[in-house]
Design an enzyme around this catalytic site. Structure first.
Site, PDB file in Angstrom:
ATOM      1  N   GLY A   1       0.841  -1.205   0.000  1.00 28.43           N
ATOM      2  CA  GLY A   1       0.000   0.000   0.000  1.00 28.43           C
ATOM      3  C   GLY A   1       0.872   1.250   0.000  1.00 28.43           C
TER       4      GLY A   1
ATOM      5  N   ARG B   1       0.940  -5.191  -5.030  1.00 30.24           N
ATOM      6  CA  ARG B   1       1.029  -6.315  -4.100  1.00 30.24           C
ATOM      7  C   ARG B   1       1.181  -7.548  -4.980  1.00 30.24           C
ATOM      8  NH1 ARG B   1      -0.559  -4.098   0.744  1.00 30.24           N
ATOM      9  NH2 ARG B   1      -2.210  -2.566   0.739  1.00 30.24           N
TER      10      ARG B   1
ATOM     11  N   ASP C   1       4.643  -4.426   5.998  1.00 32.43           N
ATOM     12  CA  ASP C   1       5.018  -5.789   6.416  1.00 32.43           C
ATOM     13  C   ASP C   1       5.117  -6.774   5.250  1.00 32.43           C
ATOM     14  OD1 ASP C   1       2.278  -5.730   6.128  1.00 32.43           O
ATOM     15  OD2 ASP C   1       1.857  -6.954   7.888  1.00 32.43           O
TER      16      ASP C   1
ATOM     17  N   THR D   1       4.461   2.671   5.795  1.00 36.64           N
ATOM     18  CA  THR D   1       3.062   2.239   5.760  1.00 36.64           C
ATOM     19  C   THR D   1       2.270   3.143   6.690  1.00 36.64           C
ATOM     20  OG1 THR D   1       1.504   0.541   6.538  1.00 36.64           O
ATOM     21  CG2 THR D   1       3.711   0.403   7.431  1.00 36.64           C
TER      22      THR D   1
ATOM     23  N   ASP E   1      -0.009   2.231   8.441  1.00 36.45           N
ATOM     24  CA  ASP E   1      -0.527   1.438   9.565  1.00 36.45           C
ATOM     25  C   ASP E   1       0.321   1.533  10.838  1.00 36.45           C
ATOM     26  OD1 ASP E   1      -2.389   0.632   7.711  1.00 36.45           O
ATOM     27  OD2 ASP E   1      -1.467  -1.313   7.341  1.00 36.45           O
TER      28      ASP E   1
ATOM     29  N   ASP F   1       2.538  -0.463  11.863  1.00 37.49           N
ATOM     30  CA  ASP F   1       2.415  -1.774  12.504  1.00 37.49           C
ATOM     31  C   ASP F   1       3.679  -2.622  12.344  1.00 37.49           C
ATOM     32  OD1 ASP F   1       2.207  -2.134   9.781  1.00 37.49           O
ATOM     33  OD2 ASP F   1       0.490  -3.486   9.880  1.00 37.49           O
TER      34      ASP F   1
ATOM     35  N   ARG G   1      -5.508  -2.150   9.104  1.00 37.61           N
ATOM     36  CA  ARG G   1      -5.503  -3.618   9.058  1.00 37.61           C
ATOM     37  C   ARG G   1      -5.634  -4.177  10.474  1.00 37.61           C
ATOM     38  NH1 ARG G   1      -3.815  -6.257   4.320  1.00 37.61           N
ATOM     39  NH2 ARG G   1      -2.527  -4.551   3.613  1.00 37.61           N
TER      40      ARG G   1
HETATM   41  O1  F6P Z   1      -1.406  -1.413   4.672  1.00 40.05           O
HETATM   42  C1  F6P Z   1      -1.970  -0.202   4.265  1.00 40.05           C
HETATM   43  C2  F6P Z   1      -3.447  -0.369   4.033  1.00 40.05           C
HETATM   44  O2  F6P Z   1      -3.965   0.873   3.636  1.00 40.05           O
HETATM   45  C3  F6P Z   1      -4.242  -0.929   5.216  1.00 40.05           C
HETATM   46  O3  F6P Z   1      -4.514   0.047   6.194  1.00 40.05           O
HETATM   47  C4  F6P Z   1      -5.462  -1.463   4.516  1.00 40.05           C
HETATM   48  O4  F6P Z   1      -6.078  -2.479   5.262  1.00 40.05           O
HETATM   49  C5  F6P Z   1      -4.891  -2.002   3.241  1.00 40.05           C
HETATM   50  O5  F6P Z   1      -3.685  -1.297   3.000  1.00 40.05           O
HETATM   51  C6  F6P Z   1      -5.781  -1.861   2.030  1.00 40.05           C
HETATM   52  O6  F6P Z   1      -5.142  -2.519   0.987  1.00 40.05           O
HETATM   53  P1  F6P Z   1      -5.492  -2.382  -0.554  1.00 40.05           P
HETATM   54  O7  F6P Z   1      -4.859  -1.143  -1.065  1.00 40.05           O
HETATM   55  O8  F6P Z   1      -4.867  -3.584  -1.165  1.00 40.05           O
HETATM   56  O9  F6P Z   1      -6.982  -2.345  -0.657  1.00 40.05           O
END
Ligand code: F6P
Length: 316
Positions: free
Chosen positions: A10, A71, A102, A124, A126, A128, A170
């Site tokens: 992300g 991803r 992560d 990130t 998050d 985390d 998340r």
């Molecule tokens: O890890 C960053 C994040 O924005 C999280 O907070 C969220 O759950 C996830 O990515 C959303 O992912 P995607 O962009 O794949 O929908």
């Protein structure tokens, strides 16, 4: 030396600032640096360009990542990673710097175990990841959320309503906990700080009777369906409730000063560590000191950082 750099997972505000720092520092010391497009996917597809100093002009202040991100599920396969490594070898890239959360760190660890010289920079929203007090992007996302809560408070109090604000994060609760404290939330719900739903509704019903004009609930994603929760609170407590999912807005925008500084510090540090031959590590800042730790240890670190959880019940 020849460096490769990529952003993965992300996007987070400050990724561009980190890229700028990495690219400029590498060039400052007389090295070559390749920008790898769209995260690990670009490594697999051999999609890389040699970067010059001017390619990162203006990047300090821009949200997103100019290299693109992804991803990559393919990267989980051993034969795909072998192909990626051959692509690095074709260009004689000695050191790979990866910037992300992560998932990016897990990809880095897989490459480290296959003998690649990798350094990982935590970015990130998050917050985390272990190995650092803050990840790049967290503070910008926090600002966005707090701005949202402040605005929602205006309309909630005008209408005598309760507002639920859903944050990203998340499994991590830092965005909700920090934003909830900054926004004076009455309830903060995260995986690390659960709230008894029935008790919360009873309290809201009591407050409604007492004539409170508004209440704010901040909740991390994936705990409740916040629209259903709003309906239930309205029905059972009499406190008219609306839910707002902030969503991807939290990931965009110009990085705030803390993220620009952090991205610059970590970008410079990552290149200098590589020049010292220190690999297999993630970089971070702990108590204002630059630190590095093995990526494998960072990934296994339990997130026990937030003493803020203890504050919540006392001030809400
Ligand atoms: O890890 C960053 C994040 O924005 C999280 O907070 C969220 O759950 C996830 O990515 C959303 O992912 P995607 O962009 O794949 O929908």
């Amino acid at each position: 030396m020849r460096f490769g750099v990529l952003t993965s997972g992300g996007d987070a505000p400050g990724m561009n600032a980190a890229l700028r720092a990495v690219v400029r520092t590498a060039i400052h010391y007389g090295h070559h640096i390749y920008g790898i497009k769209n995260g690990y996917q670009g490594l697999i597809e051999n999609d890389m360009v040699l970067l010059l100093r001017e390619d990162v002009s203006g990047m300090l202040t821009k949200g997103g990542t100019f290299l693109g991100t992804a991803r990559s599920k393919d990267f989980l396969k051993l034969e795909v990673r072998e192909l990626a490594i051959r692509n690095l070898q074709k260009r004689n890239i000695d050191a790979l710097i990866v910037i992300g959360g992560d998932g990016t760190f897990r990809g880095a660890q897989a490459l480290i175990e296959m003998g690649v010289n990798v350094i990982a920079i935590p970015a990130t929203i998050d917050n985390d990841l272990g190995g650092t007090d803050f990840t790049i992007g967290f503070n910008t996302a926090l600002n966005t959320i707090v701005e949202g809560i402040d605005k929602l408070r205006d309309t909630s109090s005008s209408h005598q309503r309760c507002s639920i604000i859903e944050t990203m994060g998340r499994e991590g609760g830092d965005l909700a906990i920090y934003a909830g404290i900054c926004g004076g939330a009455e309830f903060i719900i995260t995986k690390q700080h659960s709230v008894d739903k029935d008790k919360m509704i009873q309290t809201l019903a009591q407050w409604k009777k007492e004539g409170r004009r508004q209440a704010i609930i901040v909740a991390t994603e994936n705990i409740f369906n916040v629209h259903d929760l709003a309906e239930e609170i309205t029905q059972k407590s009499g406190f008219a409730t609306r839910a707002t999912v902030l969503g991807y807005i939290q990931r965009g925008g110009a990085p705030v000063p803390q993220d620009r500084v952090l991205a610059t510090q970590l970008g410079v540090y990552a290149v200098e560590l590589a020049m010292e031959g220190i690999y297999g590590v993630g970089v971070g800042v702990r108590q204002e000191t630059l630190v590095n730790a093995k990526v494998v240890d960072i990934l296994s670190e339990v997130d026990d950082r937030s003493p803020l959880y203890e504050l919540v019940d006392k001030v809400s």
